[in-house]
Design an enzyme around this catalytic site. Structure first.
Site, PDB file in Angstrom:
ATOM      1  N   LYS A  58       5.130  23.222  62.299  1.00 46.38           N
ATOM      2  CA  LYS A  58       4.203  24.320  62.557  1.00 46.38           C
ATOM      3  C   LYS A  58       4.922  25.416  63.341  1.00 46.38           C
ATOM      4  CE  LYS A  58       2.609  24.287  66.257  1.00 46.38           C
ATOM      5  NZ  LYS A  58       2.911  24.884  67.614  1.00 46.38           N
ATOM      6  N   PRO A 100      12.488  18.112  65.858  1.00 45.97           N
ATOM      7  CA  PRO A 100      12.864  17.817  67.252  1.00 45.97           C
ATOM      8  C   PRO A 100      11.643  17.754  68.165  1.00 45.97           C
ATOM      9  CG  PRO A 100      14.217  19.586  66.334  1.00 45.97           C
ATOM     10  CD  PRO A 100      13.108  19.354  65.369  1.00 45.97           C
ATOM     11  N   GLY A 123       4.507  15.908  66.845  1.00 49.19           N
ATOM     12  CA  GLY A 123       3.566  14.813  67.053  1.00 49.19           C
ATOM     13  C   GLY A 123       2.204  15.106  66.456  1.00 49.19           C
ATOM     14  N   SER A 124       1.744  16.343  66.622  1.00 48.02           N
ATOM     15  CA  SER A 124       0.441  16.738  66.059  1.00 48.02           C
ATOM     16  C   SER A 124       0.468  16.679  64.541  1.00 48.02           C
ATOM     17  CB  SER A 124       0.073  18.147  66.529  1.00 48.02           C
ATOM     18  OG  SER A 124      -0.093  18.190  67.933  1.00 48.02           O
ATOM     19  N   ALA A 125       1.574  17.124  63.953  1.00 46.18           N
ATOM     20  CA  ALA A 125       1.712  17.068  62.498  1.00 46.18           C
ATOM     21  C   ALA A 125       1.692  15.631  62.002  1.00 46.18           C
ATOM     22  CB  ALA A 125       2.997  17.765  62.061  1.00 46.18           C
ATOM     23  N   ASP A 165      -3.050  21.146  68.682  1.00 50.22           N
ATOM     24  CA  ASP A 165      -2.396  21.508  67.422  1.00 50.22           C
ATOM     25  C   ASP A 165      -2.850  20.645  66.247  1.00 50.22           C
ATOM     26  OD1 ASP A 165      -0.979  23.520  68.610  1.00 50.22           O
ATOM     27  OD2 ASP A 165       0.940  22.449  68.683  1.00 50.22           O
TER      28      ASP A 165
END
Length: 301
Positions: A15, A106, A114-116, A148
């Site tokens: 993102k 990264p 992490g949100s993805a 996110d």
């Protein structure tokens, strides 16, 4: 999930916040959260991969170039495990599943890794269980995992996001963008960046409807309010912005999210690729990647 069901892999694209304005602090049920306005786009050619398979019991496996730090942590605390548990509890399903996450994004980079991953987990489980991925119960759970997560759940089309991240609408007339992403060899804590931030912006103006006006509007009418706070925590971030902005053909350089990844927008994919190669050669200690983003369905390539 049953043993007869096959595995499913979901891509968790990186993102990128084209702008990010902090408009205040939440109250009531949103106390402790910051209110934002942002325009998010997603890389079409870079992201994590989340694979879910039926299993006896639950397991989480992490691999890929950026998995090492997460491998040392308790898997019960991982956002992917939390997402799977919330989904199973909400829909009355078992946690008999093996989840494998390949980390190509990264950490502490402002790219929503992490949100993805959490959003990809929710999408995959929704598909397994025959639930619409934007089911009202999923949309209610997403902000509880992180600001996110809702935008990553709605992606990969460009999105305008406000509130604490729960207000999401699709953004029209956003072209595919050719970018160079560069992250220095340090990360920043999102919590520390927001704590150091002192900028509270007014609501962003509506973006222009004509694609040819987009870059001018992006440069002159928007920004990333968290940049000064991030630079105050590590001045090395300013060097990244200068290095990107100094590349031939760079139209705009800016930080994404709370850092530390910065992006440069280029007119053509060829110039983005050559700039990425040049920058990677001159700064081998940085993570550098040329990407292009998903456009709006009516965006101009």
């Amino acid at each position: 999930m049953s043993e007869s069901e096959q595995s499913a892999t979901q891509t968790a694209p990186a993102k990128i916040n084209l702008f990010l304005h902090v408009t205040g602090k939440g109250s009531g049920e949103y106390a402790g959260y910051h209110l934002l306005n942002t325009l998010a786009v997603f890389a079409a050619d870079m992201g994590d991969d989340v694979t879910i398979r039926p299993a006896c019991g639950y397991s989480l496996t992490l691999d890929g170039p950026y998995a090492q730090a997460l491998q040392q942590e308790d898997p019960d605390r991982n956002i992917v495990t939390r997402a799977a548990r919330m989904m199973a509890g909400c829909y009355g399903k078992s946690l008999d599943m093996a989840i494998q996450v390949t980390k190509n994004i990264p950490m502490q980079a402002g790219l929503g890794g992490g949100s993805a991953d959490a959003a990809a987990t929710m999408r995959a489980l929704a598909a397994f269980w025959g639930v619409p991925r934007l089911d009202s119960r999923i949309l209610k759970m997403a902000p509880m995992l992180g600001a996110d997560v809702p935008m990553c759940l709605h992606g990969p089309l460009p999105l305008y996001v406000s509130g604490i991240g729960e207000n999401v609408r699709f953004a029209a007339d956003i072209p595919a963008l050719h970018m160079v992403l560069a992250r220095p060899n340090f990360g920043l804590s999102t919590k520390e960046v927001f704590s150091a931030n002192r900028i509270y912006d007014s609501a962003i103006k509506a973006y222009p409807s004509k694609a040819q006006d987009f870059m001018a509007w992006l440069e002159h009418e928007t920004g990333n309010d968290l940049t000064p706070a991030s630079i105050s925590l590590n001045a090395g971030l300013d060097l990244v912005l200068q290095a990107l902005g100094g590349q031939k053909g760079c139209l705009l350089s800016r930080m994404t999210g709370s850092g530390t990844t910065c992006f440069g927008i280029f007119e053509h994919g060829e110039s983005a690729q050559s700039s990425a190669q040049e920058l990677a050669k001159s700064r081998p200690d940085w993570w550098v990647r040329a990407v292009h983003t998903h456009p709006s369905p009516n965006g101009v390539l």
